[in-house]
Design an enzyme around this catalytic site. Structure first.
Site, PDB file in Angstrom:
ATOM      1  CB  SER A   1      -0.846  -0.012   1.283  1.00 22.10           C
ATOM      2  OG  SER A   1      -1.496   1.224   1.483  1.00 22.10           O
TER       3      SER A   1
ATOM      4  CE1 TYR B   1      -4.297  -2.060   5.225  1.00 17.95           C
ATOM      5  CE2 TYR B   1      -3.320   0.067   4.687  1.00 17.95           C
ATOM      6  CZ  TYR B   1      -3.928  -1.112   4.290  1.00 17.95           C
ATOM      7  OH  TYR B   1      -4.152  -1.344   2.943  1.00 17.95           O
TER       8      TYR B   1
HETATM    9  N1  LIG Z   1      -8.926  -0.455  -0.973  1.00  8.31           N
HETATM   10  C1  LIG Z   1      -7.872   0.304  -0.735  1.00  8.31           C
HETATM   11  O1  LIG Z   1      -7.981   1.531  -0.651  1.00  8.31           O
HETATM   12  C2  LIG Z   1      -6.508  -0.317  -0.582  1.00  8.31           C
HETATM   13  C3  LIG Z   1      -5.387   0.533  -0.612  1.00  8.31           C
HETATM   14  C4  LIG Z   1      -4.119  -0.010  -0.481  1.00  8.31           C
HETATM   15  C5  LIG Z   1      -3.972  -1.373  -0.305  1.00  8.31           C
HETATM   16  N2  LIG Z   1      -5.066  -2.169  -0.270  1.00  8.31           N
HETATM   17  C6  LIG Z   1      -4.841  -3.607  -0.060  1.00  8.31           C
HETATM   18  O2  LIG Z   1      -5.409  -4.349  -1.114  1.00  8.31           O
HETATM   19  C7  LIG Z   1      -5.714  -5.663  -0.659  1.00  8.31           C
HETATM   20  C8  LIG Z   1      -7.131  -6.003  -1.066  1.00  8.31           C
HETATM   21  O3  LIG Z   1      -8.018  -5.104  -0.416  1.00  8.31           O
HETATM   22  P1  LIG Z   1      -9.419  -4.644  -1.039  1.00  8.31           P
HETATM   23  O4  LIG Z   1      -9.411  -3.175  -1.100  1.00  8.31           O
HETATM   24  O5  LIG Z   1      -9.711  -5.431  -2.267  1.00  8.31           O
HETATM   25  O6  LIG Z   1     -10.379  -5.056   0.181  1.00  8.31           O
HETATM   26  P2  LIG Z   1     -11.592  -6.057   0.275  1.00  8.31           P
HETATM   27  O7  LIG Z   1     -11.984  -6.068   1.698  1.00  8.31           O
HETATM   28  O8  LIG Z   1     -12.595  -5.720  -0.771  1.00  8.31           O
HETATM   29  O9  LIG Z   1     -10.951  -7.474  -0.132  1.00  8.31           O
HETATM   30  C9  LIG Z   1     -10.093  -8.164   0.726  1.00  8.31           C
HETATM   31  C10 LIG Z   1     -10.384  -9.638   0.620  1.00  8.31           C
HETATM   32  O10 LIG Z   1      -9.468 -10.341   1.469  1.00  8.31           O
HETATM   33  C11 LIG Z   1     -10.193 -11.340   2.162  1.00  8.31           C
HETATM   34  N3  LIG Z   1      -9.525 -11.658   3.428  1.00  8.31           N
HETATM   35  C12 LIG Z   1      -9.372 -10.856   4.515  1.00  8.31           C
HETATM   36  N4  LIG Z   1      -8.755 -11.528   5.493  1.00  8.31           N
HETATM   37  C13 LIG Z   1      -8.504 -12.783   5.017  1.00  8.31           C
HETATM   38  C14 LIG Z   1      -7.907 -13.937   5.565  1.00  8.31           C
HETATM   39  N5  LIG Z   1      -7.437 -13.963   6.841  1.00  8.31           N
HETATM   40  N6  LIG Z   1      -7.801 -15.051   4.808  1.00  8.31           N
HETATM   41  C15 LIG Z   1      -8.291 -15.053   3.550  1.00  8.31           C
HETATM   42  N7  LIG Z   1      -8.885 -14.002   2.977  1.00  8.31           N
HETATM   43  C16 LIG Z   1      -8.992 -12.872   3.706  1.00  8.31           C
HETATM   44  C17 LIG Z   1     -11.573 -10.734   2.392  1.00  8.31           C
HETATM   45  O11 LIG Z   1     -12.540 -11.733   2.668  1.00  8.31           O
HETATM   46  C18 LIG Z   1     -11.804  -9.997   1.087  1.00  8.31           C
HETATM   47  O12 LIG Z   1     -12.448 -10.808   0.116  1.00  8.31           O
HETATM   48  C19 LIG Z   1      -5.469  -5.651   0.855  1.00  8.31           C
HETATM   49  O13 LIG Z   1      -4.215  -6.224   1.141  1.00  8.31           O
HETATM   50  C20 LIG Z   1      -5.461  -4.173   1.190  1.00  8.31           C
HETATM   51  O14 LIG Z   1      -4.733  -3.891   2.360  1.00  8.31           O
HETATM   52  C21 LIG Z   1      -6.321  -1.684  -0.414  1.00  8.31           C
END
Ligand SMILES: NC(=O)c1ccc[n+]([C@@H]2O[C@H](COP(=O)([O-])OP(=O)(O)OC[C@H]3O[C@@H](n4cnc5c(N)ncnc54)[C@H](O)[C@@H]3O)[C@@H](O)[C@H]2O)c1
Length: 266
Positions: free
Chosen positions: A142, A155
């Site tokens: 991130s 985080y």
């Molecule tokens: N959305 C943002 O703004 C953003 C920004 C930077 C980084 N990210 C990163 O991107 C990645 C995906 O996030 P997203 O935005 O798609 O969120 P999201 O919540 O839509 O998707 C995350 C997915 O991970 C799964 N998950 C969570 N914990 C888990 C576990 N212990 N075992 C298996 N699956 C698990 C959830 O069920 C979900 O389907 C994450 O690592 C997040 O930190 C997101």
């Protein structure tokens, strides 16, 4: 970008960025294993791929549990015989609380999913790729892995750690034909960012969203599909000699010295 004949494994593939990347990989020819602790979400992604004529399976697994990580690796090998691409992506946001107040159990939970989950994925996928003498991996970090975000100590610590794991592991396997990179999204339009908006302004999350997006140089959140495009590049042969790197996809946020972070403060 040609993924025909390639097998791609994706954690957190049941939603958001993982789902968009799974769909994009499949549309470029990959066979896909979708892993998520949300079984229905994972199967929803796999089903959508099959509906478009692709080949996909889902596996319900918690990335923090070693036995379940080993099971998802085995499921991929049983189904398709190899793992060419691994998107090590599952993550959680935790709570927005200053360090002086941060809940200890929540700290452990965030570190467990975002750091241990990524480590366990590397720990059990790399031996497969080392045997193959090929493979590409993208870990989801991130912009919170590059700069601080007041109110998100767990985080931010976890995402800095993902970049450390990426740099270290990439150097260990580079001579064996394996590349490992990190993608660093800024705010992306998924459930996660809407959860943060609701924590920042519980009475008016739409207002938090509007202020946050207005403070971004491009004026809007990145879409999950825009993250997927960069991930596909890093997983593909087009990024041939790129390894150990951090790819920022953030609408210009980090380049402007955290203007967005200030906008989030009330
Ligand atoms: N959305 C943002 O703004 C953003 C920004 C930077 C980084 N990210 C990163 O991107 C990645 C995906 O996030 P997203 O935005 O798609 O969120 P999201 O919540 O839509 O998707 C995350 C997915 O991970 C799964 N998950 C969570 N914990 C888990 C576990 N212990 N075992 C298996 N699956 C698990 C959830 O069920 C979900 O389907 C994450 O690592 C997040 O930190 C997101």
């Amino acid at each position: 970008m040609d993924f025909n004949g390639k097998v791609a494994l994706i954690t957190g593939g049941g939603n958001g960025i993982g789902r968009a990347t799974a769909l994009a990989l499949a549309s470029h020819g990959a066979k896909v294993i979708v892993v998520d602790r949300d079984a229905a979400g994972a199967e929803g992604t796999a089903g959508a791929i099959r509906q478009q004529g692709g080949d996909a399976r889902s596996v319900a697994a918690d990335v923090t549990r070693s036995a379940e990580v080993q099971a998802y690796v085995k499921a991929a090998l049983d189904a398709y015989g190899r793992i060419d691409c691994f998107f090590n992506n599952a993550g959680i946001e935790g709570k927005v609380q200053p360090t002086a107040d941060y809940d200890e159990a929540m700290f452990d939970a965030v570190i467990s999913v975002n750091v241990k989950g990524v480590f366990l994925g590397l720990r059990h996928v790399l031996p497969v790729m080392l045997k193959q003498k090929s493979g590409t991996i993208v870990n989801t970090a991130s912009v919170a892995g590059l700069v601080g975000t007041p109110g998100m100590p767990a985080y931010v610590a976890s995402k800095h750690a993902v970049i450390g794991l990426t740099k270290t592991a990439s150097g260990e396997v580079a001579r064996q034909g394996i590349r490992i990179n990190a993608v660093c999204p800024g705010p992306v339009d998924t459930r996660m960012i809407h959860s943060l908006e609701a924590q920042l302004d519980p009475n008016d999350p739409a207002n938090a969203s509007q202020r946050y997006q207005a403070a971004l140089p491009t004026g809007r959140y990145t879409t999950p599909e825009e993250i997927a495009n960069v991930v596909l590049f890093l997983l593909s042969d087009l990024s041939g000699n790129v390894t150990g790197a951090q790819w920022v996809v953030d609408g210009g946020r980090t380049a402007t010295g955290g203007a967005a972070t200030q906008a989030m403060q009330r």
